[in-house]
Write a protein that holds these residues in place. Structure first.
Motif, PDB file in Angstrom:
ATOM      1  N   ASP A   1      42.540  44.642  54.688  1.00  0.00           N
ATOM      2  CA  ASP A   1      42.908  45.629  53.701  1.00  0.00           C
ATOM      3  C   ASP A   1      42.381  45.060  51.926  1.00  0.00           C
ATOM      4  O   ASP A   1      41.986  45.910  51.346  1.00  0.00           O
ATOM      5  N   TYR A   2      42.327  43.650  51.926  1.00  0.00           N
ATOM      6  CA  TYR A   2      41.997  43.305  50.553  1.00  0.00           C
ATOM      7  C   TYR A   2      40.451  43.440  50.506  1.00  0.00           C
ATOM      8  O   TYR A   2      40.305  43.127  49.319  1.00  0.00           O
ATOM      9  N   LEU A   3      39.592  43.975  51.355  1.00  0.00           N
ATOM     10  CA  LEU A   3      38.387  44.103  51.104  1.00  0.00           C
ATOM     11  C   LEU A   3      38.027  45.614  51.024  1.00  0.00           C
ATOM     12  O   LEU A   3      37.053  46.021  50.561  1.00  0.00           O
ATOM     13  N   GLU A   4      39.197  46.304  51.430  1.00  0.00           N
ATOM     14  CA  GLU A   4      38.698  47.932  51.307  1.00  0.00           C
ATOM     15  C   GLU A   4      39.180  48.460  49.877  1.00  0.00           C
ATOM     16  O   GLU A   4      40.511  49.013  49.568  1.00  0.00           O
ATOM     17  N   VAL A   5      38.334  48.017  48.872  1.00  0.00           N
ATOM     18  CA  VAL A   5      38.580  48.192  47.523  1.00  0.00           C
ATOM     19  C   VAL A   5      37.297  49.105  46.842  1.00  0.00           C
ATOM     20  O   VAL A   5      36.423  49.147  47.693  1.00  0.00           O
ATOM     21  N   ASP A   6      37.754  49.533  45.704  1.00  0.00           N
ATOM     22  CA  ASP A   6      36.537  50.388  45.158  1.00  0.00           C
ATOM     23  C   ASP A   6      36.245  49.676  43.622  1.00  0.00           C
ATOM     24  O   ASP A   6      35.543  50.522  43.073  1.00  0.00           O
ATOM     25  N   ASP A   7      36.185  48.648  43.418  1.00  0.00           N
ATOM     26  CA  ASP A   7      35.774  47.862  42.112  1.00  0.00           C
ATOM     27  C   ASP A   7      35.521  46.344  42.514  1.00  0.00           C
ATOM     28  O   ASP A   7      35.874  45.810  43.306  1.00  0.00           O
ATOM     29  N   PHE A   8      34.627  45.933  41.559  1.00  0.00           N
ATOM     30  CA  PHE A   8      33.899  44.506  41.773  1.00  0.00           C
ATOM     31  C   PHE A   8      35.053  43.613  41.772  1.00  0.00           C
ATOM     32  O   PHE A   8      35.047  42.493  42.617  1.00  0.00           O
ATOM     33  N   GLY A   9      36.004  43.538  40.770  1.00  0.00           N
ATOM     34  CA  GLY A   9      37.222  42.509  40.573  1.00  0.00           C
ATOM     35  C   GLY A   9      37.693  42.208  41.811  1.00  0.00           C
ATOM     36  O   GLY A   9      37.769  41.165  42.341  1.00  0.00           O
ATOM     37  N   PRO A  10      38.404  43.271  42.459  1.00  0.00           N
ATOM     38  CA  PRO A  10      39.286  43.132  43.606  1.00  0.00           C
ATOM     39  C   PRO A  10      38.266  42.605  44.713  1.00  0.00           C
ATOM     40  O   PRO A  10      38.757  41.923  45.479  1.00  0.00           O
ATOM     41  N   ALA A  11      37.268  43.290  44.909  1.00  0.00           N
ATOM     42  CA  ALA A  11      36.347  43.050  45.737  1.00  0.00           C
ATOM     43  C   ALA A  11      35.766  41.411  46.030  1.00  0.00           C
ATOM     44  O   ALA A  11      35.965  40.812  47.130  1.00  0.00           O
ATOM     45  N   ILE A  12      35.654  41.005  45.017  1.00  0.00           N
ATOM     46  CA  ILE A  12      35.185  39.325  44.768  1.00  0.00           C
ATOM     47  C   ILE A  12      36.378  38.557  45.074  1.00  0.00           C
ATOM     48  O   ILE A  12      36.376  37.583  45.771  1.00  0.00           O
ATOM     49  N   ASP A  13      37.411  39.098  44.490  1.00  0.00           N
ATOM     50  CA  ASP A  13      38.571  38.432  44.781  1.00  0.00           C
ATOM     51  C   ASP A  13      39.026  38.507  46.315  1.00  0.00           C
ATOM     52  O   ASP A  13      39.474  37.495  47.030  1.00  0.00           O
ATOM     53  N   GLY A  14      38.662  39.589  46.916  1.00  0.00           N
ATOM     54  CA  GLY A  14      38.915  39.658  48.555  1.00  0.00           C
ATOM     55  C   GLY A  14      37.859  38.905  49.311  1.00  0.00           C
ATOM     56  O   GLY A  14      38.364  38.152  50.516  1.00  0.00           O
ATOM     57  N   VAL A  15      36.676  38.563  48.854  1.00  0.00           N
ATOM     58  CA  VAL A  15      35.803  37.637  49.332  1.00  0.00           C
ATOM     59  C   VAL A  15      36.387  36.086  49.532  1.00  0.00           C
ATOM     60  O   VAL A  15      36.439  35.474  50.431  1.00  0.00           O
ATOM     61  N   GLY A  16      37.036  35.782  48.344  1.00  0.00           N
ATOM     62  CA  GLY A  16      37.573  34.771  48.089  1.00  0.00           C
ATOM     63  C   GLY A  16      38.693  34.533  49.229  1.00  0.00           C
ATOM     64  O   GLY A  16      39.160  33.301  49.617  1.00  0.00           O
TER      65      GLY A  16
END
Length: 329
Positions: free
Chosen positions: A58-73
């Protein structure tokens, strides 16, 4: 000689090398990605990742860069190593693949810098992984890509008219490779525990220096030299200073013979042959860096880890066996 208090004798040594990504190494890799990756590339890597491992997060199912790179972490820090490395391999491959989007067409300089950053992070954080292919192969391709990206406009136009305006084909894919296994970590911790005892601390200092050179990325002939010095110092401590079996000018081979003759390796004298091979390997490591013996001539990273592991295990056995037979001081 003062004894080491219970707390310092029994306290577990914090590992300086790891078979998995530590929280710090995962965070540093995420920051390195943040310098180059786009939201679209993270999304593409996640879609490929789902197809490979059959999982979604779920933490990678986002639609913006900020949450996406946080999800990668989050993925790199919290998922198991197989999943983390699968995602990293996929996203690195995507970064190096030409795209129709300008934000995803990275310069050769930026790509090579990112590659260098990943390799440096793994070494500095003591993670027993390396990125393949070698940095030299990546650099060779990056130079070809740089030449393509920086063509003279007239030449580019002529190539385009001839239908010959494609970037160079990348002759490799990126994969992570394990450098060693759990026993290398345990071996290092055991030697460092022995070094707490003042009896052995000076003799084991070159071994510690060798690990420091490794973590600085200095894969040179100095590493096997430091390991040889540590082994020689421990044997000299035993055979010359404490037992008077040898004189100070004797060779390491003579020290080993004395240890065997005085029952240190019983009941398995055959192991002396294996240790002689290890000693030969160290000497070979010094020689392999080149006949000109430049201090910074490089040695294969795999070979450095092998020597660090073997010598660490050897030193641990030698010291603990000696203390068992002749008593601790």
């Amino acid at each position: 000689m003062p004894s080491v208090p219970w707390y310092n004798r029994q306290r577990e040594i914090e590992p300086r090398v790891h078979k998995e990504l530590t929280e710090r190494s995962a965070t540093r890799i995420m920051f390195a990605l943040d310098n180059i990756v786009s939201y679209g590339e993270i999304d593409d890597a996640y879609k490929r990742y789902r197809a490979e491992v059959g999982l979604q997060h779920d933490y990678l199912e986002v639609d913006d860069f900020g949450p996406a790179i946080d999800g990668v972490g989050t993925l790199l820090q919290n998922e198991d190593l197989d999943r983390s490395l699968t995602f990293l391999e996929l996203i690195i491959d995507i970064l190096w693949t030409p795209s129709d989007y300008s934000s995803e067409n990275h310069s050769a300089e930026a790509l090579f810098q990112f590659d260098s950053d990943i390799r440096r992070i793994l070494v500095e954080e003591g993670v027993l992984l390396r990125l393949c292919p070698s940095q030299k192969e990546v650099e060779k391709y990056a130079k070809q890509l740089y030449e393509y990206q920086n063509q003279d406009p007239v030449v580019r136009m002529a190539n385009r008219q001839r239908g010959n305006d494609s970037p160079p084909t990348r002759p490799f894919s990126f994969q992570f490779e394990a450098l060693s296994h759990e026993s290398a970590i345990e071996s290092d911790q055991q030697v460092r525990a022995l070094a707490k005892n003042q009896r052995w601390s000076d003799a084991l200092e070159p071994y510690d220096d060798a690990w420091g050179l490794y973590q600085d990325g200095q894969f040179s002939r100095i590493i096997p030299e430091k390991l040889y010095n540590s082994l020689e110092s421990v044997l000299e401590r035993i055979c010359v200073e404490e037992q008077n079996w040898n004189t100070e000018n004797d060779q390491v081979g003579s020290y080993l013979d004395s240890c065997r003759e005085n029952g240190l390796f019983e009941p398995n004298d055959a192991m002396v042959g294996e240790w002689s091979q290890i000693l030969g390997g160290i000497q070979t490591g010094i020689q392999r860096s080149g006949s000109d013996r430049k201090d910074h001539a490089t040695i294969d990273q795999h070979y450095c880890i092998l020597l660090l592991h073997q010598v660490g295990a050897f030193l641990t056995f030698l010291i603990t066996r000696y203390e068992d037979v002749y008593g601790e001081k």
